[in-house]
Scaffold this active site. Structure first.
Site, PDB file in Angstrom:
ATOM      1  CB  ILE A  57      -0.817   0.224   1.778  1.00  0.00           C
ATOM      2  CG1 ILE A  57      -1.858  -0.906   1.344  1.00  0.00           C
ATOM      3  CG2 ILE A  57      -1.680   1.493   0.726  1.00  0.00           C
ATOM      4  CD1 ILE A  57      -2.725  -1.188   2.532  1.00  0.00           C
ATOM      5  N   GLY A  58       1.654   1.377   0.283  1.00  0.00           N
ATOM      6  CA  GLY A  58       2.789   2.521   0.689  1.00  0.00           C
ATOM      7  C   GLY A  58       3.748   2.214   1.790  1.00  0.00           C
ATOM      8  CB  VAL A  59       7.052   2.927   1.802  1.00  0.00           C
ATOM      9  CG1 VAL A  59       8.441   3.200   2.452  1.00  0.00           C
ATOM     10  CG2 VAL A  59       7.212   2.399   0.231  1.00  0.00           C
ATOM     11  N   GLY A  60       6.625   4.107   4.614  1.00  0.00           N
ATOM     12  CA  GLY A  60       6.589   4.916   5.236  1.00  0.00           C
ATOM     13  C   GLY A  60       7.647   4.992   6.031  1.00  0.00           C
ATOM     14  CB  ALA A  61       9.566   6.986   8.163  1.00  0.00           C
ATOM     15  CG  ASP A 114       2.871  13.356  12.952  1.00  0.00           C
ATOM     16  OD1 ASP A 114       2.582  15.032  12.377  1.00  0.00           O
ATOM     17  OD2 ASP A 114       2.709  13.013  12.533  1.00  0.00           O
ATOM     18  N   GLY A 170       8.668   1.861   7.588  1.00  0.00           N
ATOM     19  CA  GLY A 170       8.718   0.509   6.708  1.00  0.00           C
ATOM     20  C   GLY A 170       8.085   0.711   5.960  1.00  0.00           C
ATOM     21  CB  THR A 171       7.041  -1.703   3.182  1.00  0.00           C
ATOM     22  OG1 THR A 171       8.334  -1.297   3.253  1.00  0.00           O
ATOM     23  CG2 THR A 171       6.107  -2.100   1.962  1.00  0.00           C
ATOM     24  CB  VAL A 172       1.285  -0.463   4.880  1.00  0.00           C
ATOM     25  CG1 VAL A 172       0.197  -0.124   5.477  1.00  0.00           C
ATOM     26  CG2 VAL A 172       1.931   0.574   5.642  1.00  0.00           C
TER      27      VAL A 172
HETATM   28  N1  LIG Z   1      -3.922   0.462   8.305  1.00  0.00           N
HETATM   29  C1  LIG Z   1      -4.202   0.891   7.264  1.00  0.00           C
HETATM   30  N2  LIG Z   1      -4.954   0.887   6.240  1.00  0.00           N
HETATM   31  C2  LIG Z   1      -5.004   1.189   4.913  1.00  0.00           C
HETATM   32  N3  LIG Z   1      -3.575   2.160   4.641  1.00  0.00           N
HETATM   33  C3  LIG Z   1      -2.923   1.783   5.446  1.00  0.00           C
HETATM   34  C4  LIG Z   1      -2.898   1.454   6.999  1.00  0.00           C
HETATM   35  N4  LIG Z   1      -2.175   2.182   7.573  1.00  0.00           N
HETATM   36  C5  LIG Z   1      -0.724   2.688   6.344  1.00  0.00           C
HETATM   37  N5  LIG Z   1      -1.682   3.047   5.395  1.00  0.00           N
HETATM   38  C6  LIG Z   1      -0.946   3.572   4.033  1.00  0.00           C
HETATM   39  O1  LIG Z   1       0.625   3.215   4.121  1.00  0.00           O
HETATM   40  C7  LIG Z   1       1.228   4.160   4.017  1.00  0.00           C
HETATM   41  C8  LIG Z   1       2.528   3.664   4.955  1.00  0.00           C
HETATM   42  O2  LIG Z   1       1.711   4.323   5.987  1.00  0.00           O
HETATM   43  P1  LIG Z   1       3.153   4.413   7.421  1.00  0.00           P
HETATM   44  O3  LIG Z   1       1.832   4.308   8.459  1.00  0.00           O
HETATM   45  O4  LIG Z   1       4.237   3.271   7.442  1.00  0.00           O
HETATM   46  O5  LIG Z   1       3.660   5.902   6.474  1.00  0.00           O
HETATM   47  P2  LIG Z   1       4.130   7.303   7.621  1.00  0.00           P
HETATM   48  O6  LIG Z   1       3.284   8.179   8.679  1.00  0.00           O
HETATM   49  O7  LIG Z   1       4.200   7.495   6.272  1.00  0.00           O
HETATM   50  O8  LIG Z   1       4.983   6.822   8.496  1.00  0.00           O
HETATM   51  P3  LIG Z   1       5.378   6.316   9.889  1.00  0.00           P
HETATM   52  O9  LIG Z   1       4.370   5.928  10.181  1.00  0.00           O
HETATM   53  O10 LIG Z   1       6.343   5.055   9.244  1.00  0.00           O
HETATM   54  O11 LIG Z   1       6.538   7.487  10.174  1.00  0.00           O
HETATM   55  C9  LIG Z   1       0.036   5.189   4.265  1.00  0.00           C
HETATM   56  O12 LIG Z   1      -0.523   5.956   2.735  1.00  0.00           O
HETATM   57  C10 LIG Z   1      -1.035   4.681   5.202  1.00  0.00           C
HETATM   58  O13 LIG Z   1      -2.331   5.540   4.700  1.00  0.00           O
END
Ligand SMILES: Nc1ncnc2c1ncn2[C@@H]1O[C@H](COP(=O)(O)OP(=O)(O)OP(=O)(O)O)[C@@H](O)[C@H]1O
Length: 676
Positions: free
Chosen positions: A407-411, A521, A413-415
């Site tokens: 779905i995406g990559v956050g800081a 945040d 890890g990967t979701v």
């Molecule tokens: N439970 C979920 N269901 C659907 N999409 C999700 C879910 N959790 C995260 N995502 C999506 O996955 C992507 C990455 O999420 P993540 O929380 O890792 O990102 P981040 O907030 O940028 O980074 P981090 O949390 O690592 O600081 C985002 O686009 C987020 O909207």
């Protein structure tokens, strides 16, 4: 594409006339160069700092003067001056040198520091968490002569007086600061060019690196192109990244107009209320029944036993036990189910009654005579690991879940989506490489908050695994609608829909605040949507638990959403979430937060300089909505509303049923799935 064509009729969904909010004027190439420059120079800088002092409780001061004749700052490294000039014009600098100092302090505390201590920098406009509150090295900007808002000299302060315009000494341990200063001599910090938009993790070990994670989020890194459910039309990717996050634009690149056809109600005469004037809508405090939930203000500090962070699982266990043994001692005893209570809104439609309301005790004025609080000890990596082992499930997650799509990559890890092999349920899995995380405690915080604080408006944690002490899996509910950013960027919500989203968020915040937790945040990126209209807060890594009445000092959050007290490096409390909520409300109106087109440095300057941002469409908003914004965006935190007040605010009674969001969420999902 013509405006009328853009305004497609997708079940009445209003599509915005611009494709994604713009990002700050940063050249990606420059940004990438910046990373390597920063990394290179940071090694040098880091080692220099390492020689000066130990790894903890040190402050590196930059002594900055303001020359009243030339009206220029002195003492800044050339690279800082360059950045200052690039981001804040000389005229602006003259207008408010104090705000410039605030911005510089932000730069010092975040970008600068991160480049010295961390090799993991995302050049995206995201959350910033510069350092552990009390344990990391710090860089502070100290003005050697006081200036007032006009740049005039102020009379010298007497010794006992607290500096009004800046913190003379860092929030960190004073003796350690002094010791560091004595040892440190005026070593200049290695000049580095900061990224404009940084997701910054600072880590103590200078040598830490994150080879496994991308430094720079690119659309192609966010998802597997060939199988992504989120295929974004080219037009939509012009200015946003793959997840609707803004892309970096070169300075001077023209902005797309963010206007939209005004749903114009007549301008109410009383709109121009000042933020500090009492709201005509302020409700009286709602009393809680002893059998439902007890305000945290009723907890004695010992009762609550809140720790200043979420490090100690033992402490949290104790809290849980206390709550379990005292049915009135926590809001989590309250029924949060949306089916429990309903009332009629103005249209006669049934809407959810907020969960029992809990007023958080207002902060007490901290006296300068108070003895300094003991500094919470930073957990070692092995202690974090040990705590993690207590939380995670045993077993092999791959045996239980089949991973589907990224779905995406956050800081961190990967979701991805995943299917539970036994039930077929689709879940979201966030996978993080534990060993290379610069901020391991944040993972702990994120998991603990999700695990221990359940609420319909918080993303639901299912379970977690730690494979071979490195591959951390956090399994949670999958919110198919994606994040709110995409919806606010691409569509135009009406007030009833905005109120519906805000109501859900306020419920979540009320719950967190009632447990003395600040989210820190709040922004549309951290609000996830379900296809049936569910609205849930996520991203709990920044959460901090505070003792009722106490305050925090760390500058964390995302610059554009940051409350003035954070950017000014004042102590703050849960009210920072309310400010960010107000900014998020503006996102829903304008498609973006104020100052998004500015660099973070300039944005910080503007928040410090302007305080309350201009509500551009004030004339087009209802009196109730205007008042809601005013109550959230009061510069003085003590005058700002809390969640109890907001839950009873007339604007939120205008909330449409959550189903009203569904066509918008679906339309955005479809737009993203369209082939390029
Ligand atoms: N439970 C979920 N269901 C659907 N999409 C999700 C879910 N959790 C995260 N995502 C999506 O996955 C992507 C990455 O999420 P993540 O929380 O890792 O990102 P981040 O907030 O940028 O980074 P981090 O949390 O690592 O600081 C985002 O686009 C987020 O909207």
């Amino acid at each position: 594409m013509s405006a009328s064509k853009e305004r497609r009729d997708k079940g009445g969904v209003k599509i915005r006339q611009f494709f994604g909010r713009l990002f700050s004027p940063v050249d990606k190439n420059t940004a990438n160069n910046v990373i390597s420059e920063g990394s290179e120079s940071s090694s040098g800088g880091s080692s220099a700092i390492g020689e000066i002092s130990g790894p903890y409780n040190t402050v590196h001061r930059i002594h900055v003067g303001y020359d009243l004749n030339t009206k220029k700052f002195t003492g800044l490294p050339q690279s800082w001056l360059d950045i200052l000039l690039r981001d804040i014009s000389e005229a602006d600098q003259k207008k408010n040198p104090t705000a410039v100092v605030t911005a510089l302090k932000f730069y010092a505390a975040t970008v600068m520091k991160s480049q010295e201590t961390d090799k993991f920098i995302h050049i995206t406009q995201q959350s910033v968490y510069p350092s552990d509150e009390d344990t990391d090295n710090d860089i502070d900007v100290v003005v050697t002569n006081d200036v007032d808002e006009q740049g005039n000299d102020l009379p010298p302060r007497r010794q006992h007086e607290e500096p009004q315009y800046y913190e003379k000494v860092s929030r960190h341990d004073r003796s350690a600061v002094e010791e560091a200063e004595t040892q440190s001599c005026p070593t200049p910090i290695a000049p580095v060019v900061p990224p404009r938009m940084s997701k910054i993790h600072t880590s103590s070990p200078v040598t830490s690196s994150r080879p496994t994670l991308p430094r720079h989020r690119q659309p192609s890194e966010d998802t597997d192109d060939d199988q992504s459910p989120y295929l974004v039309p080219a037009a939509l990717t012009d200015q946003r990244d793959f997840h609707g996050k803004p892309l970096l634009l070169a300075k001077g690149q023209p902005r797309s107009p963010a206007h939209r056809p005004p749903p114009l109600p007549p301008k109410p005469p009383h709109l121009k209320t000042s933020s500090s004037s009492p709201s005509p809508f302020v409700p009286s405090l709602i009393q809680l029944s002893p059998t439902s939930s007890k305000p945290s203000s009723e907890h004695s500090p010992s009762d609550t036993s809140s720790v200043d962070n979420l490090h100690s699982s033992a402490e949290l266990d104790n809290q849980r036990r206390r709550r379990d043994s005292d049915p009135g001692a926590g809001a989590d005893q309250a029924p949060f189910s949306s089916e429990d209570e309903h009332h009629q809104n103005g249209n006669g439609t049934a809407v959810e009654v907020p969960p029992p309301l809990v007023r958080v005790r207002p902060p007490q004025n901290s006296s300068s005579n108070e003895p300094p609080k003991p500094t919470p000890r930073k957990l070692t990596d092995s202690e974090v690991l040990e705590e993690l082992h207590q939380i995670v499930n045993e077993g092999e997650p791959m045996a239980k879940y089949e991973l589907l799509q990224k779905i995406g990559v956050g800081a961190s890890g990967t979701v991805s989506t995943a299917r539970a092999r036994s039930t077929g349920e689709i879940v979201a899995v966030k996978r993080m490489m534990f060993k290379s995380q610069p901020k391991k405690e944040m993972l702990l915080t994120e998991i603990k908050v999700m695990q221990q604080y359940k609420h319909p408006n918080l993303v639901n944690y299912i379970e977690s695994y730690l494979v071979e002490a490195d591959d951390l899996w956090v399994v949670m509910d999958y919110l198919e609608g994606g994040n709110l950013t995409d919806v606010v960027v691409k569509t135009e919500l009406d007030e009833g829909q905005i109120a519906a989203v805000l109501l859900e968020c306020v419920k979540a915040l009320n719950f967190l605040h009632s447990h003395s937790i600040i989210h820190r945040d709040i922004k549309s990126d951290n609000v996830l949507l379900g296809l049936k209209g569910a609205v849930k807060l996520t991203d709990f890594g920044f959460c901090a638990q505070i003792q009722p009445g106490s305050k925090r000092a760390t500058m964390v959050g995302t610059p554009y959403w940051m409350a003035p007290e954070i950017v000014n490096k004042h102590k703050y409390n849960f009210k920072v979430d309310i400010w960010s909520l107000g900014i998020m409300a503006l996102e829903m109106v304008d498609g973006e937060p104020p100052y998004l087109h500015e660099t973070p440095l300039k944005a910080i300057y503007l928040i410090a300089q302007n305080g309350k941002p201009e509500v551009k469409k004030r004339d087009q908003l209802s009196p109730e909505f205007n008042d809601f914004l005013d109550r959230c965006l009061s510069v003085k935190a003590e005058e700002r509303a809390d969640t109890v007040e907001l839950l009873a605010h007339p604007f939120l009674t205008k909330a449409k049923p959550l189903e009203a969001l569904i066509p918008y969420i679906e339309a955005v999902k479809k737009l993203k799935q369209q082939p390029h």
